[in-house]
Design a protein around this motif. Structure first.
Motif, short mmCIF file in Angstrom:
data_model
loop_
_atom_site.label_atom_id
_atom_site.label_comp_id
_atom_site.label_asym_id
_atom_site.label_seq_id
_atom_site.Cartn_x
_atom_site.Cartn_y
_atom_site.Cartn_z
N ILE A 1 6.78 14.85 -7.51
CA ILE A 1 5.51 14.40 -7.16
C ILE A 1 4.62 15.40 -6.40
CG2 ILE A 1 4.16 12.68 -6.22
CD1 ILE A 1 6.64 10.89 -6.93
N LYS A 2 3.48 15.97 -6.94
CA LYS A 2 2.85 16.78 -6.00
C LYS A 2 1.73 16.27 -5.22
CE LYS A 2 0.08 21.14 -6.77
NZ LYS A 2 -0.50 22.12 -7.96
N VAL A 3 1.97 16.13 -4.07
CA VAL A 3 1.20 15.47 -2.95
C VAL A 3 0.35 16.73 -2.12
CG1 VAL A 3 1.21 14.22 -0.81
CG2 VAL A 3 2.98 13.83 -2.70
N ASN A 4 -1.03 16.83 -2.49
CA ASN A 4 -1.63 17.85 -1.87
C ASN A 4 -1.11 19.12 -2.59
OD1 ASN A 4 -3.24 16.04 -0.52
ND2 ASN A 4 -2.00 16.34 1.12
N GLU A 5 -0.38 20.27 -1.69
CA GLU A 5 -0.08 21.43 -2.18
C GLU A 5 1.54 21.28 -2.21
OE1 GLU A 5 -1.81 23.54 -3.73
OE2 GLU A 5 -3.65 22.26 -3.28
N LYS A 6 2.06 20.21 -1.92
CA LYS A 6 3.56 20.23 -1.68
C LYS A 6 4.32 19.26 -2.96
CE LYS A 6 3.96 20.46 3.39
NZ LYS A 6 4.42 20.06 4.51
N VAL A 7 5.56 19.76 -3.37
CA VAL A 7 6.10 18.92 -4.33
C VAL A 7 7.14 18.37 -3.86
CG1 VAL A 7 7.38 18.99 -6.48
CG2 VAL A 7 5.42 20.53 -6.13
N ILE A 8 7.45 16.88 -3.78
CA ILE A 8 8.26 16.13 -3.36
C ILE A 8 9.14 15.41 -4.32
CG2 ILE A 8 8.83 14.07 -1.84
CD1 ILE A 8 6.12 14.67 -0.52
N ARG A 9 10.48 15.47 -4.31
CA ARG A 9 11.26 14.88 -5.38
C ARG A 9 11.84 13.68 -4.97
NH1 ARG A 9 15.52 18.54 -8.88
NH2 ARG A 9 13.77 18.97 -9.63
N VAL A 10 11.35 12.53 -5.65
CA VAL A 10 11.83 11.08 -5.28
C VAL A 10 12.84 10.83 -6.20
CG1 VAL A 10 11.00 8.79 -5.32
CG2 VAL A 10 9.57 10.59 -4.33
N PHE A 11 13.98 10.10 -5.69
CA PHE A 11 15.21 9.75 -6.33
C PHE A 11 15.05 8.34 -6.58
CE2 PHE A 11 16.54 13.85 -5.40
CZ PHE A 11 17.22 14.27 -6.44
N SER A 12 15.50 7.54 -7.49
CA SER A 12 15.52 6.08 -7.66
C SER A 12 16.99 6.06 -8.33
CB SER A 12 14.51 5.64 -8.74
OG SER A 12 14.80 3.96 -8.57
N VAL A 13 17.81 5.03 -7.86
CA VAL A 13 19.47 4.81 -8.53
C VAL A 13 19.47 3.14 -8.69
CG1 VAL A 13 20.22 5.12 -6.25
CG2 VAL A 13 21.56 5.32 -8.22
N HIS A 14 20.05 2.96 -9.72
CA HIS A 14 20.72 1.55 -10.06
C HIS A 14 21.90 1.75 -10.42
CE1 HIS A 14 20.36 -2.43 -12.25
NE2 HIS A 14 20.92 -2.62 -11.05
N TYR B 1 0.93 -1.14 0.01
CA TYR B 1 0.20 -0.05 0.00
C TYR B 1 0.97 1.32 -0.08
CZ TYR B 1 -4.32 2.66 0.64
OH TYR B 1 -5.32 3.37 0.59
N ALA B 2 1.95 1.30 -0.78
CA ALA B 2 3.00 2.57 -0.97
C ALA B 2 2.19 3.51 -1.95
CB ALA B 2 4.19 1.93 -1.54
N ASP B 3 2.73 4.56 -1.73
CA ASP B 3 2.10 5.73 -2.59
C ASP B 3 2.84 6.14 -3.90
OD1 ASP B 3 0.05 6.80 -0.58
OD2 ASP B 3 1.74 7.45 0.65
N VAL B 4 4.30 5.58 -3.68
CA VAL B 4 5.19 5.88 -4.81
C VAL B 4 6.20 4.67 -4.86
CG1 VAL B 4 7.05 7.18 -5.54
CG2 VAL B 4 5.34 8.40 -4.40
N LEU B 5 6.08 4.07 -6.00
CA LEU B 5 6.92 2.77 -6.16
C LEU B 5 8.10 3.08 -7.12
CD1 LEU B 5 4.00 0.66 -7.22
CD2 LEU B 5 4.99 0.78 -5.14
N VAL C 1 6.50 5.10 -10.19
CA VAL C 1 5.25 4.97 -10.39
C VAL C 1 4.43 5.46 -9.09
CG1 VAL C 1 2.92 3.48 -10.79
CG2 VAL C 1 5.47 2.71 -11.62
N SER C 2 3.26 6.47 -9.35
CA SER C 2 2.78 7.10 -8.37
C SER C 2 1.40 7.02 -8.22
CB SER C 2 3.42 8.67 -8.47
OG SER C 2 2.80 9.37 -7.28
N ARG C 3 0.58 7.49 -6.94
CA ARG C 3 -0.65 7.72 -6.87
C ARG C 3 -0.97 8.99 -7.00
NH1 ARG C 3 -3.23 3.17 -4.44
NH2 ARG C 3 -2.04 1.79 -3.32
N TYR C 4 0.06 9.81 -6.85
CA TYR C 4 -0.06 11.41 -7.03
C TYR C 4 0.56 11.90 -8.22
CZ TYR C 4 -1.02 11.13 -1.83
OH TYR C 4 -1.48 10.77 -0.66
N PRO C 5 0.18 12.99 -9.04
CA PRO C 5 0.55 13.57 -10.13
C PRO C 5 1.99 13.60 -10.22
CG PRO C 5 -1.36 14.82 -9.42
CD PRO C 5 -1.13 13.83 -8.35
N ILE C 6 2.72 13.20 -11.13
CA ILE C 6 4.28 13.68 -11.52
C ILE C 6 4.32 14.86 -12.42
CG2 ILE C 6 6.09 12.59 -12.54
CD1 ILE C 6 5.60 9.70 -11.90
N ILE C 7 4.81 15.98 -11.91
CA ILE C 7 4.65 17.02 -12.77
C ILE C 7 6.05 17.21 -13.43
CG2 ILE C 7 3.09 18.02 -11.27
CD1 ILE C 7 5.16 19.82 -9.84
#
Length: 275
Positions: A219-232, A140-144, A192-198
């Motif tokens: 990713i825009k969560v409510n009124e905040k923008v959160i930057r999510v990094f992924s690295v391989h 039940y994650a918000d961001v994958l 992948v996200s439940r919230y909009p990727i802007i």
């Protein structure tokens, strides 16, 4: 007065204690050094559980002999408590996983899905895709954040992005780093996200063929923008012609040297990638 027969075991224990303690302390400094420059220390860290067990056995033996060296070995073990915690993960006081999250929080899941094991299908074997998808849904994650994400463009394979959309993840950023069968099969990194990727971006590590690089999504969560990094980062590439043949003895010394060379190369690449 000590007899020659009693002196010999004690001398052996002394030198064994010095050797194992030295190896143990080297592993303890591994997180604080550049793995590219001191790759042999980083490789030594792979054997940390065995070094710890050897140190503990020596501690017990010295304790049975009522030697003061037991206190020294105990002190050495305590110096590496942080590494012990990383290696064995003591979770005695951690809470059980709860599906419902706290207010004003998001849950991020990261997973190298190894192409969902779909490469088994051509060999007549069943893939683990459905079980893995079930595992994703249960968190039940918000961001994958996925590494080695497999996305087919063929009717013979299920659409993984579509499956995730059906699970409640309508927004995605997929950047394929490899493509086969004339573009019918692509794999790379995905957020992948439940919230909009802007906004999103992908960065390559350069001439490292077995790493997928770094990507981020705003990713825009409510009124905040959160930057999510992924690295391989660079892979160790421990396939059947590398690690397994060397360990089992089928490949002999050449395979063992090949394995060491691959590990060293991976650490050197990962060091520069981390920087």
């Amino acid at each position: 007065m000590a007899t020659p027969s009693s002196t010999s075991p004690r001398l052996f224990l002394l030198f064994a204690g010095i050797l194992v303690s030295t190896l143990y302390l080297l592993v303890c400094i591994a997180p604080y050094i550049n793995a590219g420059d001191f790759w042999f220390v980083a490789i030594l860290g792979l054997g940390f559980p065995f070094i710890l067990i050897a140190l503990f056995v020596l501690f017990v033996i010295e304790l049975l002999f009522r030697s003061r060296r037991a206190l020294v070995l105990l002190a050495v073990m305590l110096i590496g408590f942080q590494q012990i915690n990383w290696a064995f993960g003591f979770n005695f006081f951690s809470k059980d996983f709860e599906r419902v999250k706290e207010d004003n929080s998001i849950r991020v899941m990261t997973w190298n899905v190894f192409r969902w094991n779909e490469q088994r299908k051509p060999h007549g074997e069943e893939s683990s895709r459905n079980l893995m998808m079930d595992a994703v849904e249960q968190q039940y994650a918000d961001v994958l954040c996925f590494q080695e994400f497999f996305q087919p463009y063929s009717s013979n394979y299920p659409d993984n992005l579509q499956k995730l959309r059906e699970m409640g993840y309508p927004y995605s950023y997929f950047y394929p780093t490899s493509s086969i069968m004339k573009g019918h099969f692509k794999f790379g990194m995905a957020i992948v996200s439940r919230y909009p990727i802007i906004d999103s971006a992908k960065f390559s590590f350069g001439e490292t063929p077995h790493s997928e690089g770094l990507m981020y999504a705003d990713i825009k969560v409510n009124e905040k923008v959160i930057r999510v990094f992924s690295v391989h980062m660079e892979s160790f590439r421990m396939g059947k012609r590398g690690y397994f043949d060397g360990v089992s003895g089928r490949g002999g010394g050449a395979a063992a040297r090949n394995t060491l060379s691959r590990i060293r190369s991976a650490y050197e690449h990962r060091s520069s990638q981390a920087e």
